[in-house]
Scaffold this motif. Structure first.
Motif, PDB file in Angstrom:
ATOM      1  N   ASP A  11      15.823   5.108  20.489  1.00 49.27           N
ATOM      2  CA  ASP A  11      15.154   4.686  19.262  1.00 49.27           C
ATOM      3  C   ASP A  11      13.664   5.005  19.276  1.00 49.27           C
ATOM      4  N   GLY A  15      13.689   9.603  17.566  1.00 51.96           N
ATOM      5  CA  GLY A  15      13.964   9.255  16.174  1.00 51.96           C
ATOM      6  C   GLY A  15      14.256  10.451  15.286  1.00 51.96           C
ATOM      7  N   THR A  43      22.685   3.941  17.373  1.00 48.55           N
ATOM      8  CA  THR A  43      22.088   2.616  17.193  1.00 48.55           C
ATOM      9  C   THR A  43      22.064   2.169  15.731  1.00 48.55           C
ATOM     10  N   ASP A  45      21.105   3.464  12.636  1.00 49.89           N
ATOM     11  CA  ASP A  45      20.135   3.697  11.573  1.00 49.89           C
ATOM     12  C   ASP A  45      20.758   4.384  10.348  1.00 49.89           C
TER      13      ASP A  45
END
Length: 259
Positions: A11, A15, A43, A45
């Motif tokens: 993260d 990104g 994760t 997003d």
């Protein structure tokens, strides 16, 4: 890789993976009220971004660590530990209107099994939209790893290789053989800049090249990655940043009924 993934590092330093996935969501065009499965959700997003459309979305990932991170970030979303290279659990075996996947399918070497599972959980006419590494993706890094393992350790990297980067034609044929009608495929090169200056390559190798550490043992991982990094530097490092030679396959297909 399983729980060799480090979600916090993913993260904080990587990104760009999710950022580039926004274009794939645009291709998916999720609609309010429909049911979407995010395969290899990491994760979470992009799963959360799909939910913003009003769709009901479920994220699955093989890594328990990644799923734990996704659940902590988005507690109101549904995330399930599941490996798409194996029969999907009953919790996922429902009729989805669409399946989405970004930067994950090249980690799943049993491609035909994955396509069979996705076909099974889609409604007739359901969409399958994704993007992943295509032929030649990160070839400079891949070659450096192979060369270092052979020259320094006498080890053939093939047995430890975690990725599969097919050609456009190869993957389109697999989609059709699995019962999909291919609506769009495109292959393109996408040079990808890493953040964090010189350290960017360290974060990338630690996150994505970890399977090769099994070839030499954890104590040698620092030396292995250092040697790989220096082999890549003349080609990929310029102006105080690393730019990796990414190449991607993006596609859209839909489920047809087998005759």
């Amino acid at each position: 890789m399983g729980d060799e993934w480090r979600p916090e590092l993913y993260d904080s330093k990587l990104g760009f993976v999710s950022a580039h996935g926004q274009h794939v969501i645009e291709l998916l065009q999720p609609k309010a009220g429909e049911f979407v499965l995010d395969v290899g959700c990491g994760t979470g997003d992009l799963t959360a971004r799909i939910r913003e459309s009003g769709a009901h979305v479920v994220g699955i990932d093989k890594s328990e660590a990644m799923i734990a991170r996704a659940r902590s970030k988005y507690p109101d979303l549904r995330f399930i530990v599941a490996d798409a290279e194996c029969p999907l659990p009953e919790a996922v075996a429902e009729a989805f209107d669409a399946v989405f996947s970004n930067a994950a399918l090249h980690w799943m070497k049993a491609a035909d099994q994955v396509l069979a599972e996705i076909w099974q959980c889609l409604r007739p006419g359901g969409r399958f939209v994704g993007e992943f590494g295509g032929r030649g993706n990160i070839r400079t890094v891949e070659q450096a790893i192979e060369d270092v393992l052979l020259a320094e350790y006498g080890i053939d990297a093939a047995a430890f290789h975690p990725w599969s980067f097919p050609s456009l034609g190869e993957y389109a044929a697999r989609l059709e053989a699995a019962g999909f009608q291919v609506d769009m495929t495109v292959y393109f090169k996408r040079p990808t800049a890493l953040p964090d200056g010189d350290a960017g390559m360290d974060y990338w190798l630690e996150s994505f090249a970890k399977p090769f550490v099994h070839a030499v043992g954890e104590k040698e991982s620092g030396r292995l990655f250092r040697l790989v990094k220096e082999r890549c530097r003349p080609s990929l490092y310029s102006g105080d940043k690393w730019t990796l030679d990414y190449a991607r396959l993006r596609f859209a297909a839909h489920k047809t009924l087998r005759e």
